[in-house]
Write a protein that holds these residues in place. Structure first.
Motif, PDB file in Angstrom:
ATOM      1  N   GLN A  43       0.835  -1.197   0.000  1.00  0.00           N
ATOM      2  CA  GLN A  43       0.000   0.000   0.000  1.00  0.00           C
ATOM      3  C   GLN A  43       0.873   1.251   0.000  1.00  0.00           C
ATOM      4  N   LEU A  44       0.297   2.350  -0.448  1.00  0.00           N
ATOM      5  CA  LEU A  44       0.940   3.652  -0.404  1.00  0.00           C
ATOM      6  C   LEU A  44      -0.018   4.591   0.309  1.00  0.00           C
ATOM      7  N   GLY A  49      -5.315  16.091   4.891  1.00  0.00           N
ATOM      8  CA  GLY A  49      -5.413  17.365   5.594  1.00  0.00           C
ATOM      9  C   GLY A  49      -6.778  17.978   5.351  1.00  0.00           C
ATOM     10  N   LEU A  50      -7.108  19.017   6.107  1.00  0.00           N
ATOM     11  CA  LEU A  50      -8.443  19.616   6.014  1.00  0.00           C
ATOM     12  C   LEU A  50      -8.398  21.106   5.706  1.00  0.00           C
ATOM     13  N   THR A  67      -2.819  14.605   0.105  1.00  0.00           N
ATOM     14  CA  THR A  67      -1.572  14.984  -0.558  1.00  0.00           C
ATOM     15  C   THR A  67      -0.434  14.957   0.438  1.00  0.00           C
ATOM     16  N   GLU A  68       0.773  14.693  -0.063  1.00  0.00           N
ATOM     17  CA  GLU A  68       1.960  14.716   0.781  1.00  0.00           C
ATOM     18  C   GLU A  68       2.611  16.095   0.790  1.00  0.00           C
ATOM     19  N   ASN A 362       9.627  17.832   5.877  1.00  0.00           N
ATOM     20  CA  ASN A 362      10.124  16.631   5.205  1.00  0.00           C
ATOM     21  C   ASN A 362      11.625  16.452   5.420  1.00  0.00           C
ATOM     22  N   LEU A 363      12.356  17.573   5.453  1.00  0.00           N
ATOM     23  CA  LEU A 363      13.796  17.496   5.696  1.00  0.00           C
ATOM     24  C   LEU A 363      14.076  16.923   7.075  1.00  0.00           C
ATOM     25  N   VAL A 364      13.318  17.386   8.058  1.00  0.00           N
ATOM     26  CA  VAL A 364      13.512  16.944   9.441  1.00  0.00           C
ATOM     27  C   VAL A 364      13.088  15.489   9.606  1.00  0.00           C
TER      28      VAL A 364
END
Length: 403
Positions: A43-44, A49-50, A67-68, A362-364
């Protein structure tokens, strides 16, 4: 056995034997997913989010977005909040139906008039055969014909009711094609299939007081960017990508076909003969006015919408009784909200500043560090306005040196 004939566990075992490391997955979840697609091995997941304050036609909606990209959800919220301060948007969906195509090859003695006289009978037969669709307000509405040499082009308008309707429309077209290919003057059926030509058009409009977006100078700059997007393909395609950021996220969250919408939007953007921005912004007195029309062949029932519990949850957030027309209004408004936020960013601080601030999460996340260390690194990235993996590693070392 062929790969598709294996169970999901057997497919995973085969990959493992080849040295591929797979993430663990709950067996029940794996089997549920296997019912939805082909050759399933895992799975992916996407975060949902809202947008909690989208005001459309006087009604407020909580809108899920899958969404990512944190900046996409943030932009939608920013645009939605500005809309709300200005009384929201007005939206209207023209949902006459989906176009299907039947292409027949004719013989030399084909009589077009003879076939046209049969259209009412063919429509009646199709609607009788697919009475369940008619029961919900749908069905075949119209058949049109044109001929070019030996090819007969038939366009069939089908109302899919509250469903997206691709499978149902294709079944209806096959039914009609079988009837037609037996008629005198018909040599062969070439194909009978749904067309993704723009249909089910939804238009949203908004009027914003310029003082709610930073003043008249900002409004004029946005209007100029919009004007450039009508003639410059480089600006146009980027503008439309910004719209689709929000549209895609809402389509995925609601179990709808984003590929079909993409294809139709590409055609709609090129209707003038030149690819252009789908949205338009202009200044009128002390107001910045915006409008957007999108082809949204979507549904609220059927297919994966009914089969997936995660999608059904998103409908509970939206409102279980939301109609397809309402959902189209909401999704188009999300697109316009994302578009406004992007144009505002370009017209003021630049789009990269806010985008990279959000991407620092995302970096963290990629650091081998404790939760507390990650929070400190995130704070340092934001304070220093350095947004790279190298900067994240540097700040992590600084945090640890102080411990």
């Amino acid at each position: 056995m062929k790969f598709y004939q294996l169970t999901p566990e057997e497919r995973r075992a085969l990959l493992t034997k080849q040295g591929i490391k797979l993430d663990a997955i709950d067996p029940a979840t794996l089997h549920q997913l296997d019912q939805l697609s082909e050759n399933v091995v895992g799975q992916l997941r996407l975060p949902v989010g809202l947008v909690p304050n989208l005001l459309v036609n006087g009604q407020r909606y909580w809108v899920p977005m899958a969404t990512e990209e944190p900046s996409v959800v943030a932009a939608a919220n920013h645009g939605a909040n500005i809309f709300s301060k200005n009384g929201g948007v007005t939206a209207q969906s023209d949902r006459q139906g989906l176009d299907g195509q039947i292409i027949l090859q004719s013989t030399s003695d084909f009589e077009p008039t003879a076939l046209r006289t049969l259209f009412p009978q063919l429509i009646e037969q199709a609607n009788h055969e697919f009475a369940s669709l008619v029961k919900y307000g749908g069905g075949v509405k119209r058949i049109e014909m044109r001929q070019k040499a030996e090819l007969i082009y038939l366009k069939v308008l089908v109302d899919p009711a509250e469903a997206m309707g691709a499978n149902k429309v294709n079944s209806i077209l096959e039914f009609l094609a079988i009837k037609m290919e037996k008629l005198p003057g018909i040599k062969a059926k070439l194909f009978a299939i749904l067309s993704n030509y723009p249909s089910q058009l939804t238009t949203v409009r908004v009027k914003l007081m310029v003082n709610t977006i930073g003043g008249l100078a900002v409004a004029n700059r946005i209007a100029l960017l919009s004007k450039i997007g009508q003639t410059d393909v480089y600006r146009a395609v980027t503008n439309n990508k910004g719209i689709m950021n929000g549209v895609h996220a809402a389509l995925i969250a609601t179990g709808n076909d984003s590929r079909a919408v993409d294809a139709a939007c590409g055609v709609l953007a090129s209707q003038s003969g030149q690819y252009a921005s789908l949205s338009k912004w202009y200044v009128q007195g002390d107001n910045l006015c915006g409008e957007l029309t999108l082809p949204l062949a979507i549904g609220t029932v059927g297919g994966s919408i009914t089969a997936r519990s995660d999608v059904r949850q998103n409908y509970r957030i939206l409102g279980k009784k939301i109609t397809t027309a309402e959902l189209a209004n909401v999704i188009a408004t999300i697109g316009l909200a994302n578009n406004l936020a992007a144009l505002l960013a370009i017209s003021t601080d630049g789009i990269q500043k806010g985008h990279m601030k959000l991407q620092s999460r995302n970096l963290v996340a990629n650091l081998s560090a404790t939760t507390q260390e990650k929070e400190q690194v995130l704070q340092l990235l934001t304070q220093n306005r350095e947004y790279s993996q190298a900067a994240a590693v540097k700040f992590l070392q600084q945090v640890r040196e102080k411990e």
